[in-house]
Scaffold this motif. Structure first.
Motif, PDB file in Angstrom:
ATOM      1  N   THR A 113       0.829  -1.207   0.000  1.00 11.24           N
ATOM      2  CA  THR A 113       0.000   0.000   0.000  1.00 11.24           C
ATOM      3  C   THR A 113       0.867   1.261   0.000  1.00 11.24           C
ATOM      4  O   THR A 113       0.492   2.265  -0.591  1.00 11.24           O
ATOM      5  N   LYS A 114       2.009   1.171   0.635  1.00 13.45           N
ATOM      6  CA  LYS A 114       2.933   2.310   0.640  1.00 13.45           C
ATOM      7  C   LYS A 114       3.508   2.532  -0.756  1.00 13.45           C
ATOM      8  O   LYS A 114       3.597   3.664  -1.231  1.00 13.45           O
ATOM      9  N   ASP A 115       3.889   1.448  -1.443  1.00 16.40           N
ATOM     10  CA  ASP A 115       4.448   1.554  -2.787  1.00 16.40           C
ATOM     11  C   ASP A 115       3.422   2.058  -3.804  1.00 16.40           C
ATOM     12  O   ASP A 115       3.734   2.883  -4.661  1.00 16.40           O
ATOM     13  N   LEU A 116       2.207   1.527  -3.702  1.00 14.42           N
ATOM     14  CA  LEU A 116       1.168   1.893  -4.669  1.00 14.42           C
ATOM     15  C   LEU A 116       0.438   3.177  -4.302  1.00 14.42           C
ATOM     16  O   LEU A 116      -0.351   3.695  -5.093  1.00 14.42           O
ATOM     17  N   LYS A 117       0.666   3.663  -3.078  1.00 19.03           N
ATOM     18  CA  LYS A 117       0.008   4.877  -2.565  1.00 19.03           C
ATOM     19  C   LYS A 117      -1.511   4.718  -2.574  1.00 19.03           C
ATOM     20  O   LYS A 117      -2.240   5.570  -3.089  1.00 19.03           O
ATOM     21  N   ILE A 118      -1.971   3.582  -2.030  1.00 18.39           N
ATOM     22  CA  ILE A 118      -3.401   3.338  -1.883  1.00 18.39           C
ATOM     23  C   ILE A 118      -3.670   2.943  -0.436  1.00 18.39           C
ATOM     24  O   ILE A 118      -2.752   2.613   0.310  1.00 18.39           O
ATOM     25  N   SER A 119      -4.929   2.958  -0.059  1.00 12.32           N
ATOM     26  CA  SER A 119      -5.296   2.576   1.300  1.00 12.32           C
ATOM     27  C   SER A 119      -5.363   1.055   1.406  1.00 12.32           C
ATOM     28  O   SER A 119      -5.573   0.364   0.405  1.00 12.32           O
ATOM     29  N   PRO A 120      -5.193   0.521   2.617  1.00 11.09           N
ATOM     30  CA  PRO A 120      -5.319  -0.926   2.790  1.00 11.09           C
ATOM     31  C   PRO A 120      -6.695  -1.446   2.393  1.00 11.09           C
ATOM     32  O   PRO A 120      -6.807  -2.540   1.846  1.00 11.09           O
ATOM     33  N   ARG A 121      -7.734  -0.659   2.636  1.00 12.34           N
ATOM     34  CA  ARG A 121      -9.087  -1.086   2.239  1.00 12.34           C
ATOM     35  C   ARG A 121      -9.181  -1.294   0.737  1.00 12.34           C
ATOM     36  O   ARG A 121      -9.802  -2.243   0.266  1.00 12.34           O
ATOM     37  N   LYS A 122      -8.578  -0.385  -0.012  1.00  5.51           N
ATOM     38  CA  LYS A 122      -8.606  -0.516  -1.473  1.00  5.51           C
ATOM     39  C   LYS A 122      -7.834  -1.760  -1.905  1.00  5.51           C
ATOM     40  O   LYS A 122      -8.254  -2.470  -2.815  1.00  5.51           O
ATOM     41  N   PHE A 123      -6.717  -2.037  -1.232  1.00  2.32           N
ATOM     42  CA  PHE A 123      -5.942  -3.224  -1.571  1.00  2.32           C
ATOM     43  C   PHE A 123      -6.729  -4.494  -1.269  1.00  2.32           C
ATOM     44  O   PHE A 123      -6.745  -5.424  -2.066  1.00  2.32           O
ATOM     45  N   TYR A 124      -7.393  -4.519  -0.110  1.00  5.73           N
ATOM     46  CA  TYR A 124      -8.204  -5.693   0.224  1.00  5.73           C
ATOM     47  C   TYR A 124      -9.378  -5.842  -0.747  1.00  5.73           C
ATOM     48  O   TYR A 124      -9.785  -6.957  -1.066  1.00  5.73           O
ATOM     49  N   ALA A 125      -9.907  -4.730  -1.237  1.00  7.05           N
ATOM     50  CA  ALA A 125     -10.965  -4.792  -2.248  1.00  7.05           C
ATOM     51  C   ALA A 125     -10.429  -5.410  -3.541  1.00  7.05           C
ATOM     52  O   ALA A 125     -11.125  -6.189  -4.201  1.00  7.05           O
ATOM     53  N   ILE A 126      -9.198  -5.079  -3.889  1.00 10.53           N
ATOM     54  CA  ILE A 126      -8.571  -5.670  -5.076  1.00 10.53           C
ATOM     55  C   ILE A 126      -8.397  -7.170  -4.874  1.00 10.53           C
ATOM     56  O   ILE A 126      -8.645  -7.966  -5.777  1.00 10.53           O
ATOM     57  N   LEU A 127      -7.982  -7.571  -3.656  1.00  8.54           N
ATOM     58  CA  LEU A 127      -7.833  -8.995  -3.363  1.00  8.54           C
ATOM     59  C   LEU A 127      -9.168  -9.717  -3.474  1.00  8.54           C
ATOM     60  O   LEU A 127      -9.243 -10.821  -4.017  1.00  8.54           O
ATOM     61  N   GLU A 128     -10.235  -9.106  -2.957  1.00 10.43           N
ATOM     62  CA  GLU A 128     -11.576  -9.702  -3.049  1.00 10.43           C
ATOM     63  C   GLU A 128     -11.995  -9.835  -4.510  1.00 10.43           C
ATOM     64  O   GLU A 128     -12.535 -10.860  -4.919  1.00 10.43           O
ATOM     65  N   LYS A 129     -11.734  -8.794  -5.283  1.00 12.35           N
ATOM     66  CA  LYS A 129     -12.128  -8.783  -6.691  1.00 12.35           C
ATOM     67  C   LYS A 129     -11.412  -9.883  -7.476  1.00 12.35           C
ATOM     68  O   LYS A 129     -12.003 -10.540  -8.331  1.00 12.35           O
ATOM     69  N   LYS A 130     -10.141 -10.097  -7.152  1.00  9.14           N
ATOM     70  CA  LYS A 130      -9.357 -11.114  -7.857  1.00  9.14           C
ATOM     71  C   LYS A 130      -9.446 -12.484  -7.192  1.00  9.14           C
ATOM     72  O   LYS A 130      -8.776 -13.415  -7.600  1.00  9.14           O
ATOM     73  N   LYS A 131     -10.266 -12.573  -6.141  1.00 11.85           N
ATOM     74  CA  LYS A 131     -10.531 -13.831  -5.427  1.00 11.85           C
ATOM     75  C   LYS A 131      -9.253 -14.464  -4.881  1.00 11.85           C
ATOM     76  O   LYS A 131      -9.009 -15.649  -5.046  1.00 11.85           O
ATOM     77  N   ILE A 132      -8.453 -13.641  -4.215  1.00 12.68           N
ATOM     78  CA  ILE A 132      -7.232 -14.103  -3.576  1.00 12.68           C
ATOM     79  C   ILE A 132      -7.497 -14.180  -2.077  1.00 12.68           C
ATOM     80  O   ILE A 132      -8.022 -13.239  -1.485  1.00 12.68           O
ATOM     81  N   GLU A 133      -7.136 -15.307  -1.483  1.00 11.76           N
ATOM     82  CA  GLU A 133      -7.374 -15.494  -0.058  1.00 11.76           C
ATOM     83  C   GLU A 133      -6.476 -14.588   0.767  1.00 11.76           C
ATOM     84  O   GLU A 133      -5.309 -14.390   0.449  1.00 11.76           O
ATOM     85  N   HIS A 134      -7.056 -14.056   1.846  1.00 13.32           N
ATOM     86  CA  HIS A 134      -6.307 -13.225   2.771  1.00 13.32           C
ATOM     87  C   HIS A 134      -6.972 -13.305   4.139  1.00 13.32           C
ATOM     88  O   HIS A 134      -8.097 -13.770   4.266  1.00 13.32           O
ATOM     89  N   LYS A 135      -6.257 -12.866   5.154  1.00 15.58           N
ATOM     90  CA  LYS A 135      -6.809 -12.868   6.505  1.00 15.58           C
ATOM     91  C   LYS A 135      -7.830 -11.771   6.626  1.00 15.58           C
ATOM     92  O   LYS A 135      -7.602 -10.630   6.172  1.00 15.58           O
ATOM     93  N   LYS A 136      -8.945 -12.093   7.248  1.00 17.86           N
ATOM     94  CA  LYS A 136      -9.967 -11.083   7.475  1.00 17.86           C
ATOM     95  C   LYS A 136      -9.983 -10.764   8.965  1.00 17.86           C
ATOM     96  O   LYS A 136     -10.062 -11.667   9.807  1.00 17.86           O
TER      97      LYS A 136
END
Length: 83
Positions: free
Chosen positions: A56-79
């Motif tokens: 998130t620091k490299d891409l300059k986005i919020s963690p929420r946006k990153f987790y939304a990207i993970l959800e969209k691409k159906k990648i498992e992550h800790k909730k």
């Protein structure tokens, strides 16, 4: 400086050939390169070599946006549950 002029002239040529404005072309290029960086970071995330905070620091986005990207691409992550 001449490289910038070359890029500008190429964008203008492309705008004349297509029915897009220069701004729309730049937005598409920005989206393309952002998606490219996201995909590169996702592969590192999957391998466990990069943490969410670093990405998130490299891409300059919020963690929420990153987790939304993970959800969209159906990648498992800790909730984490908020309580």
């Amino acid at each position: 400086m001449s490289n910038l002029k070359d890029i500008k002239s190429e964008i203008e040529k492309y705008a004349n050939d297509s029915n897009l404005t220069e701004l729309q072309i730049v937005e598409k290029l920005e989206k393309h390169y952002f998606d490219k960086e996201v995909n590169k970071n996702l592969t590192l995330y999957k391998k466990g070599k990069k943490k969410v905070s670093e990405i998130t620091k490299d891409l300059k986005i919020s963690p929420r946006k990153f987790y939304a990207i993970l959800e969209k691409k159906k990648i498992e992550h800790k909730k984490y549950k908020k309580e």
